[in-house]
Design a protein around this motif. Structure first.
Motif, PDB file in Angstrom:
ATOM      1  N   PRO A  39      44.322  39.520  28.507  1.00 14.47           N
ATOM      2  CA  PRO A  39      42.866  39.575  28.639  1.00 14.47           C
ATOM      3  C   PRO A  39      42.178  38.273  28.237  1.00 14.47           C
ATOM      4  CG  PRO A  39      43.694  41.606  27.679  1.00 14.47           C
ATOM      5  CD  PRO A  39      44.851  40.662  27.717  1.00 14.47           C
ATOM      6  N   GLY A  40      42.623  37.657  27.157  1.00 18.69           N
ATOM      7  CA  GLY A  40      42.031  36.400  26.723  1.00 18.69           C
ATOM      8  C   GLY A  40      42.346  35.270  27.695  1.00 18.69           C
ATOM      9  N   LEU A  41      43.550  35.293  28.244  1.00 15.78           N
ATOM     10  CA  LEU A  41      43.951  34.285  29.216  1.00 15.78           C
ATOM     11  C   LEU A  41      43.069  34.384  30.464  1.00 15.78           C
ATOM     12  CD1 LEU A  41      46.379  32.249  29.209  1.00 15.78           C
ATOM     13  CD2 LEU A  41      47.514  33.851  30.750  1.00 15.78           C
ATOM     14  N   TYR A  42      42.834  35.606  30.903  1.00 14.08           N
ATOM     15  CA  TYR A  42      41.981  35.826  32.075  1.00 14.08           C
ATOM     16  C   TYR A  42      40.546  35.370  31.793  1.00 14.08           C
ATOM     17  CZ  TYR A  42      38.924  38.505  35.192  1.00 14.08           C
ATOM     18  OH  TYR A  42      37.934  38.873  36.064  1.00 14.08           O
ATOM     19  N   ARG A  49      37.671  28.531  35.130  1.00 11.31           N
ATOM     20  CA  ARG A  49      38.121  27.449  35.997  1.00 11.31           C
ATOM     21  C   ARG A  49      38.118  27.835  37.471  1.00 11.31           C
ATOM     22  NH1 ARG A  49      40.094  26.688  31.092  1.00 11.31           N
ATOM     23  NH2 ARG A  49      40.452  24.552  30.381  1.00 11.31           N
ATOM     24  N   LEU A  50      38.407  29.101  37.766  1.00 14.63           N
ATOM     25  CA  LEU A  50      38.507  29.518  39.158  1.00 14.63           C
ATOM     26  C   LEU A  50      37.197  30.085  39.688  1.00 14.63           C
ATOM     27  CD1 LEU A  50      42.096  31.023  39.029  1.00 14.63           C
ATOM     28  CD2 LEU A  50      41.364  28.795  39.899  1.00 14.63           C
ATOM     29  N   GLY A  51      36.304  30.490  38.806  1.00 15.68           N
ATOM     30  CA  GLY A  51      34.945  30.804  39.211  1.00 15.68           C
ATOM     31  C   GLY A  51      34.691  32.161  39.820  1.00 15.68           C
ATOM     32  N   SER A  52      35.708  32.987  39.985  1.00 20.52           N
ATOM     33  CA  SER A  52      35.476  34.325  40.532  1.00 20.52           C
ATOM     34  C   SER A  52      36.498  35.291  39.945  1.00 20.52           C
ATOM     35  CB  SER A  52      35.585  34.329  42.057  1.00 20.52           C
ATOM     36  OG  SER A  52      36.931  34.284  42.479  1.00 20.52           O
ATOM     37  N   LEU A 104      34.600  24.895  43.728  1.00 20.38           N
ATOM     38  CA  LEU A 104      34.115  25.768  42.666  1.00 20.38           C
ATOM     39  C   LEU A 104      33.801  24.917  41.439  1.00 20.38           C
ATOM     40  CD1 LEU A 104      36.378  28.903  43.100  1.00 20.38           C
ATOM     41  CD2 LEU A 104      34.129  28.455  44.042  1.00 20.38           C
ATOM     42  N   VAL A 105      33.755  25.548  40.312  1.00 25.04           N
ATOM     43  CA  VAL A 105      33.298  24.853  39.115  1.00 25.04           C
ATOM     44  C   VAL A 105      34.269  23.773  38.655  1.00 25.04           C
ATOM     45  CG1 VAL A 105      32.710  25.179  36.695  1.00 25.04           C
ATOM     46  CG2 VAL A 105      31.962  26.842  38.389  1.00 25.04           C
ATOM     47  N   TRP A 106      35.560  24.089  38.627  1.00 22.39           N
ATOM     48  CA  TRP A 106      36.569  23.127  38.191  1.00 22.39           C
ATOM     49  C   TRP A 106      37.368  22.680  39.401  1.00 22.39           C
ATOM     50  CZ3 TRP A 106      37.801  22.058  32.890  1.00 22.39           C
ATOM     51  CH2 TRP A 106      37.018  22.773  31.980  1.00 22.39           C
ATOM     52  N   ASP A 107      37.907  21.490  39.376  1.00 24.77           N
ATOM     53  CA  ASP A 107      38.840  21.093  40.406  1.00 24.77           C
ATOM     54  C   ASP A 107      40.207  20.864  39.773  1.00 24.77           C
ATOM     55  OD1 ASP A 107      38.895  18.537  39.264  1.00 24.77           O
ATOM     56  OD2 ASP A 107      37.384  17.757  40.650  1.00 24.77           O
ATOM     57  N   ALA A 108      41.203  20.611  40.622  1.00 25.57           N
ATOM     58  CA  ALA A 108      42.573  20.517  40.114  1.00 25.57           C
ATOM     59  C   ALA A 108      42.731  19.411  39.083  1.00 25.57           C
ATOM     60  CB  ALA A 108      43.538  20.291  41.285  1.00 25.57           C
ATOM     61  N   ASP A 109      42.050  18.298  39.279  1.00 21.17           N
ATOM     62  CA  ASP A 109      42.177  17.190  38.340  1.00 21.17           C
ATOM     63  C   ASP A 109      41.654  17.566  36.953  1.00 21.17           C
ATOM     64  OD1 ASP A 109      43.303  15.594  40.247  1.00 21.17           O
ATOM     65  OD2 ASP A 109      41.421  14.624  40.811  1.00 21.17           O
ATOM     66  N   ASP A 110      40.575  18.370  36.920  1.00 21.43           N
ATOM     67  CA  ASP A 110      40.028  18.820  35.639  1.00 21.43           C
ATOM     68  C   ASP A 110      41.080  19.618  34.863  1.00 21.43           C
ATOM     69  OD1 ASP A 110      37.422  17.797  35.977  1.00 21.43           O
ATOM     70  OD2 ASP A 110      36.896  19.494  37.237  1.00 21.43           O
ATOM     71  N   VAL A 111      41.748  20.515  35.567  1.00 13.27           N
ATOM     72  CA  VAL A 111      42.741  21.361  34.910  1.00 13.27           C
ATOM     73  C   VAL A 111      43.972  20.546  34.531  1.00 13.27           C
ATOM     74  CG1 VAL A 111      44.043  23.496  35.063  1.00 13.27           C
ATOM     75  CG2 VAL A 111      41.859  23.308  36.223  1.00 13.27           C
ATOM     76  N   LEU A 162      29.983  32.130  42.345  1.00 14.21           N
ATOM     77  CA  LEU A 162      30.314  32.539  40.978  1.00 14.21           C
ATOM     78  C   LEU A 162      30.245  34.053  40.797  1.00 14.21           C
ATOM     79  CD1 LEU A 162      28.578  29.731  38.897  1.00 14.21           C
ATOM     80  CD2 LEU A 162      30.892  29.818  39.849  1.00 14.21           C
ATOM     81  N   GLU A 163      29.242  34.694  41.406  1.00 10.74           N
ATOM     82  CA  GLU A 163      29.109  36.149  41.271  1.00 10.74           C
ATOM     83  C   GLU A 163      29.773  36.896  42.424  1.00 10.74           C
ATOM     84  OE1 GLU A 163      25.053  37.305  40.599  1.00 10.74           O
ATOM     85  OE2 GLU A 163      24.726  35.764  39.057  1.00 10.74           O
ATOM     86  N   GLU A 164      30.155  36.150  43.467  1.00  4.07           N
ATOM     87  CA  GLU A 164      30.840  36.720  44.633  1.00  4.07           C
ATOM     88  C   GLU A 164      30.070  37.853  45.307  1.00  4.07           C
ATOM     89  OE1 GLU A 164      34.993  37.561  43.470  1.00  4.07           O
ATOM     90  OE2 GLU A 164      35.444  35.899  44.809  1.00  4.07           O
ATOM     91  N   ARG A 165      28.770  37.701  45.385  1.00  2.00           N
ATOM     92  CA  ARG A 165      27.985  38.716  46.091  1.00  2.00           C
ATOM     93  C   ARG A 165      28.191  38.553  47.601  1.00  2.00           C
ATOM     94  NH1 ARG A 165      22.184  39.895  43.202  1.00  2.00           N
ATOM     95  NH2 ARG A 165      22.777  39.472  41.039  1.00  2.00           N
ATOM     96  N   PRO A 166      28.011  39.627  48.370  1.00  2.00           N
ATOM     97  CA  PRO A 166      28.192  39.542  49.822  1.00  2.00           C
ATOM     98  C   PRO A 166      27.252  38.523  50.459  1.00  2.00           C
ATOM     99  CG  PRO A 166      28.132  41.834  49.100  1.00  2.00           C
ATOM    100  CD  PRO A 166      27.735  41.002  47.918  1.00  2.00           C
ATOM    101  N   ARG A 167      27.747  37.885  51.492  1.00  2.00           N
ATOM    102  CA  ARG A 167      26.986  36.852  52.190  1.00  2.00           C
ATOM    103  C   ARG A 167      25.616  37.364  52.637  1.00  2.00           C
ATOM    104  NH1 ARG A 167      27.576  36.271  57.897  1.00  2.00           N
ATOM    105  NH2 ARG A 167      26.728  34.316  58.751  1.00  2.00           N
ATOM    106  N   GLU A 168      25.601  38.545  53.241  1.00  2.00           N
ATOM    107  CA  GLU A 168      24.349  39.093  53.753  1.00  2.00           C
ATOM    108  C   GLU A 168      23.369  39.382  52.627  1.00  2.00           C
ATOM    109  OE1 GLU A 168      27.333  40.076  54.541  1.00  2.00           O
ATOM    110  OE2 GLU A 168      27.486  39.415  56.640  1.00  2.00           O
ATOM    111  N   GLU A 169      23.881  39.868  51.500  1.00  2.00           N
ATOM    112  CA  GLU A 169      23.010  40.170  50.360  1.00  2.00           C
ATOM    113  C   GLU A 169      22.354  38.909  49.821  1.00  2.00           C
ATOM    114  OE1 GLU A 169      23.415  41.481  45.674  1.00  2.00           O
ATOM    115  OE2 GLU A 169      24.921  42.241  47.113  1.00  2.00           O
TER     116      GLU A 169
END
Length: 206
Positions: A39-42, A49-52, A104-111, A162-169
């Protein structure tokens, strides 16, 4: 102080025993290790880092799979199981970020830098401290980058990515058609990339 040190040593010994059992194919022991830190890892490593949530859950599942595959290669170094687990998760995040085409928020170089920073230490990152640092770094990066682009762009990214709401919404909330929203989001991501690039250049400048 001595009592606290003894307690930590006792905890490490119990964890070491769990690792030994897990390496002997004891699924219950492995499940306890993953349940303790998953849970903490997630929440503190993957999600920022992955944003969703969907991407972070996929990455956590991939991390668990790698643990099952590689647990026999793990060497106990008296700093606990978490640092190794976190390193695996960061590598999974790098692979996922490189495979994705949207920003998204982070890119591979950041990580990669996070991973390199860990490698430069003794590998003994305390879980609670590490989680706090991860959350703080992610929050600072998001706040700074989103604050430098047009508010409408920032809202589009916040709602859709970030919140992954539907495109139409999201299109409805922004009072545009879905097609117009697609153009808006494309421009928003381009603006965010530019802001992140500028921030990175500033960090790299002596």
């Amino acid at each position: 102080m001595h009592s606290r040190s003894s307690t930590r040593e006792d905890e490490l010994e119990l964890e070491r025993q769990l690792v030994v059992r897990a390496q002997a194919k004891d699924r219950e022991a492995l499940g306890e290790l993953l349940g303790r830190y998953g849970p903490g890892l997630y929440r503190s490593v993957l999600l920022p880092r992955l944003g969703s949530e969907a991407a972070a859950k996929d990455a956590l599942a991939d991390t668990y799979a790698k643990v099952v595959e590689r647990i026999d290669r793990f060497t106990w170094q008296n700093v606990g199981f978490y640092p190794w687990l976190r390193t695996l998760a960061l590598r999974v995040a790098i692979d996922q970020l490189r495979a994705r085409k949207r920003m998204l928020v982070w890119d591979a170089d950041d990580v990669e830098r996070s991973l390199d920073a860990d490698a430069g230490g003794d590998g003994g990152t305390d879980q609670s401290l590490s989680e706090h640092q991860d959350r703080a770094a992610a929050r600072a990066k998001v706040t700074h980058a989103m604050g430098t682009i047009h508010p409408r762009y920032a809202r589009a990214i916040q709602l859709r990515i970030l919140e992954e709401r539907p495109r139409e919404e999201v299109a409805t909330l922004l009072e545009v058609t879905p097609a117009t929203f697609d153009v808006l989001l494309h421009r928003a991501i381009a603006a965010l990339k530019k802001a992140l690039a500028s921030a990175k250049e500033s960090e790299d400048t002596p």
